[in-house]
Design a protein around this motif. Structure first.
Motif, PDB file in Angstrom:
ATOM      1  N   SER A 190       7.868   2.769  11.156  1.00  0.00           N
ATOM      2  CA  SER A 190       9.530   3.631  10.310  1.00  0.00           C
ATOM      3  C   SER A 190       9.505   4.766  10.290  1.00  0.00           C
ATOM      4  O   SER A 190       7.804   5.271   9.903  1.00  0.00           O
ATOM      5  CB  SER A 190      10.158   3.054   9.408  1.00  0.00           C
ATOM      6  N   LEU A 191       9.838   5.659  11.138  1.00  0.00           N
ATOM      7  CA  LEU A 191       9.096   7.578  11.065  1.00  0.00           C
ATOM      8  C   LEU A 191      10.471   8.201  10.812  1.00  0.00           C
ATOM      9  O   LEU A 191      11.658   7.996  10.759  1.00  0.00           O
ATOM     10  CB  LEU A 191       9.105   8.108  12.622  1.00  0.00           C
ATOM     11  N   VAL A 216       3.262  -0.626   3.848  1.00  0.00           N
ATOM     12  CA  VAL A 216       2.507   0.548   4.087  1.00  0.00           C
ATOM     13  C   VAL A 216       3.414   1.352   4.514  1.00  0.00           C
ATOM     14  O   VAL A 216       3.856   2.005   4.911  1.00  0.00           O
ATOM     15  CB  VAL A 216       0.779   0.331   5.650  1.00  0.00           C
ATOM     16  N   THR A 217       3.085   2.202   2.835  1.00  0.00           N
ATOM     17  CA  THR A 217       4.240   3.549   3.144  1.00  0.00           C
ATOM     18  C   THR A 217       3.308   4.680   2.707  1.00  0.00           C
ATOM     19  O   THR A 217       2.216   4.868   2.150  1.00  0.00           O
ATOM     20  CB  THR A 217       4.882   3.574   1.781  1.00  0.00           C
ATOM     21  N   VAL A 274       5.147  -0.664   8.254  1.00  0.00           N
ATOM     22  CA  VAL A 274       4.302   0.667   8.247  1.00  0.00           C
ATOM     23  C   VAL A 274       5.375   1.695   8.060  1.00  0.00           C
ATOM     24  O   VAL A 274       6.315   2.224   9.512  1.00  0.00           O
ATOM     25  CB  VAL A 274       3.183   0.938   9.734  1.00  0.00           C
ATOM     26  N   ARG A 275       5.695   2.240   7.361  1.00  0.00           N
ATOM     27  CA  ARG A 275       6.875   3.473   6.687  1.00  0.00           C
ATOM     28  C   ARG A 275       6.157   4.860   6.628  1.00  0.00           C
ATOM     29  O   ARG A 275       5.287   5.593   6.046  1.00  0.00           O
ATOM     30  CB  ARG A 275       7.541   3.124   5.911  1.00  0.00           C
ATOM     31  N   LEU A 276       6.315   6.249   7.577  1.00  0.00           N
ATOM     32  CA  LEU A 276       5.780   7.211   7.583  1.00  0.00           C
ATOM     33  C   LEU A 276       6.141   8.069   7.353  1.00  0.00           C
ATOM     34  O   LEU A 276       8.009   8.134   7.855  1.00  0.00           O
ATOM     35  CB  LEU A 276       5.003   7.518   8.811  1.00  0.00           C
ATOM     36  N   PHE A 303       0.801  -1.288  -0.049  1.00  0.00           N
ATOM     37  CA  PHE A 303      -0.474   0.118   0.056  1.00  0.00           C
ATOM     38  C   PHE A 303       0.719   0.613   0.200  1.00  0.00           C
ATOM     39  O   PHE A 303       1.723   1.684   0.467  1.00  0.00           O
ATOM     40  CB  PHE A 303      -0.693   0.124   1.187  1.00  0.00           C
ATOM     41  N   HIS A 304       1.001   1.894  -0.897  1.00  0.00           N
ATOM     42  CA  HIS A 304       1.046   3.039  -1.152  1.00  0.00           C
ATOM     43  C   HIS A 304       0.204   4.630  -0.769  1.00  0.00           C
ATOM     44  O   HIS A 304      -0.427   4.263  -2.054  1.00  0.00           O
ATOM     45  CB  HIS A 304       2.235   3.129  -1.805  1.00  0.00           C
TER      46      HIS A 304
END
Length: 469
Positions: A455-456, A405-406, A432-434, A369-370
């Motif tokens: 990941s932030l 998920v990005t 999950v990457r923000l 998911f992008h």
């Protein structure tokens, strides 16, 4: 569950294209995959001939029932190889409309197709209700196993649902409008429970017959097992149930729509078990999820075993609703490769902007998911929610999977939480990457449970940089 080429035998033999390599497994920019998806999606080819529905005896006086005129006109165009059926200059009352291959239903500016609220006007067809196949009331506009179909124009489709028609069938409901149900009135609950029990027992679909007495509402627009579908330009009003609901379909364009419906389960666009879907420049103001990508509920989703895959969502506006862009909850067939960009979401009655909902009754693999360039004004709960506790939560033997998920360049002005990410013991949410995200007006710390690989990167909450949530 196998992500490969297969036929959906249970619903009538349609072959869908082999799944491309998922975006999360690609090197380089994953948005290259989005560009490839958009490049291969093409509008249907409709022959150049046209006809007016009034040429077949239809009257736009708002009271004459024009079902026979629509059916005759569509059959005539189909027999001649297809073409455009033009609806112009009035309010045309009709029962359900069934499209044929190579036919476009064009509703001109100023014209309205108003659909009957008498269940006696609705035949029984193969459909899905909340992710479960059944024989039920026909959707207001329906097609089964067709190629090259379109619904276009700047006119209005009016389902005429209200607290007096259709909506009360839901039963108890806590929405922003009154659905008309009161204690002692009949509702869908018993029939819905019976349908779900039949699906768990793998009762043959042809024996799952539900009529008007069962109070299971019809969808608004439902192309079922179709290929090359265009739904463009029209206004949707007064939906009985889910509004745009492509099922087991391929090469679908949903574009430039104005969707308004605050009734129960008035989801805006719910593509289910579909491949190659573009949702572009649509305004959503709904009584449930604005967009909800689905792939079947529980045992029925596993039986059909057809995932949703290869979606591009762009330039959309989400107002009222439960979730802006939602995955689930009827998601047992899985979903992969979803790209969303340049969307705006803003309403005190919008619960979440980006939402994933799954549980151990559903299972299903959700991956790839992008999201980028998402502008969120106000939402009622969390900006981003990854929820494995939805409804039944851990009460089931199927492992829900959500990974990769990005979210890039999201801004939010007001919310309770930035992120609510809660997996299950033994079923954590993964990766999950923000990046470059700003969450302002946040009133409560984020909830993080059973989530690995969060990941932030350059994330700010209420103006302050954060290393963790």
């Amino acid at each position: 569950m196998r992500f490969d080429r297969r036929e959906v035998i249970a619903s009538g033999a349609v072959a869908l294209a082999a799944v491309p390599v998922r975006a999360s497994a690609l090197g380089g920019d994953p948005w290259d995959q989005a560009r490839k998806i958009v490049w291969r999606i093409r509008p249907p080819r409709i022959p150049g001939r046209s006809a007016k529905v009034t040429d077949y005896g239809a009257k736009g006086d708002g009271t004459t029932l024009n079902g026979r005129a629509f059916a005759t006109a569509i059959a005539d165009l189909s027999a001649r190889g297809g073409g455009r059926l033009i609806v112009a200059g009035g309010r045309f009352l009709t029962g359900p409309i069934e499209l044929q291959s190579n036919v476009e239903l064009h509703v001109a500016a100023g014209a309205t197709i108003a659909f009957s609220t008498d269940p006696a006007d609705f035949p029984t067809v193969l459909t899905r209700f909340e992710g479960v196949e059944m024989m039920g009331l026909a959707p207001l506009i329906y097609a089964h196993g067709k190629r090259n179909i379109a619904i276009t124009g700047a006119g209005t489709l009016d389902g005429q649902a209200s607290d007096r028609h259709w909506w009360s069938w839901k039963g108890p409901w806590k929405g922003t409008v009154d659905n008309g149900w009161r204690d002692g009135m009949p509702d869908q609950r018993a029939a819905r429970r019976r349908l779900f029990e039949m699906a768990e027992a793998r009762t043959p679909v042809e024996k799952r017959v539900f009529g008007a007495q069962d109070l299971l509402r019809p969808a608004f627009i439902e192309p079922y097992l179709c290929e090359n579908v265009l739904i463009e330009g029209v206004k949707l009003r007064g939906a009985p149930f889910w509004q745009v609901h492509p099922v087991l379909s391929r090469n679908v364009i949903v574009r430039n729509l104005d969707i308004l419906g605050h009734g129960p389960n008035n989801d805006g666009c719910d593509p289910e078990s579909c491949t190659d879907v573009l949702i572009d420049n649509v305004t959503f103001d709904t009584g449930d999820d604005c967009i909800a990508i689905k792939s079947g509920r529980n045992e029925d989703g596993r039986r059909v075993a057809m995932p949703s895959r290869n979606f591009v969502i762009r330039h959309c506006r989400m107002r009222e609703g439960h979730g802006g862009i939602t995955i689930g909850s009827e998601i047992s067939g899985g979903v992969s490769n979803v790209f969303a960009e340049r969307c705006t979401m803003d309403s005190p009655n919008l619960d979440y902007a980006i939402r994933f909902k799954n549980n151990a009754m559903r299972g299903g693999v959700l991956e790839g998911f992008h999201y980028r360039d998402i502008a969120v004004g106000e939402v009622k709960q969390a900006v981003i929610a990854c929820d494995f506790n939805y409804e039944e939560g851990a009460k089931g033997g199927f492992v829900p999977v959500l990974r990769d998920v990005t979210v890039d360049r999201l801004t939010a002005r007001r919310s309770v939480m930035a992120l609510d990410s809660q997996g299950l013991p033994g079923a954590p949410i993964e990766r999950v990457r923000l990046r470059d995200c700003d969450f302002d007006g946040v009133t409560t710390p984020s909830k993080i449970a059973f989530t690995n690989g969060l990941s932030l990167d350059r994330v700010h909450v209420n103006g302050a940089p954060v290393a963790k949530l």
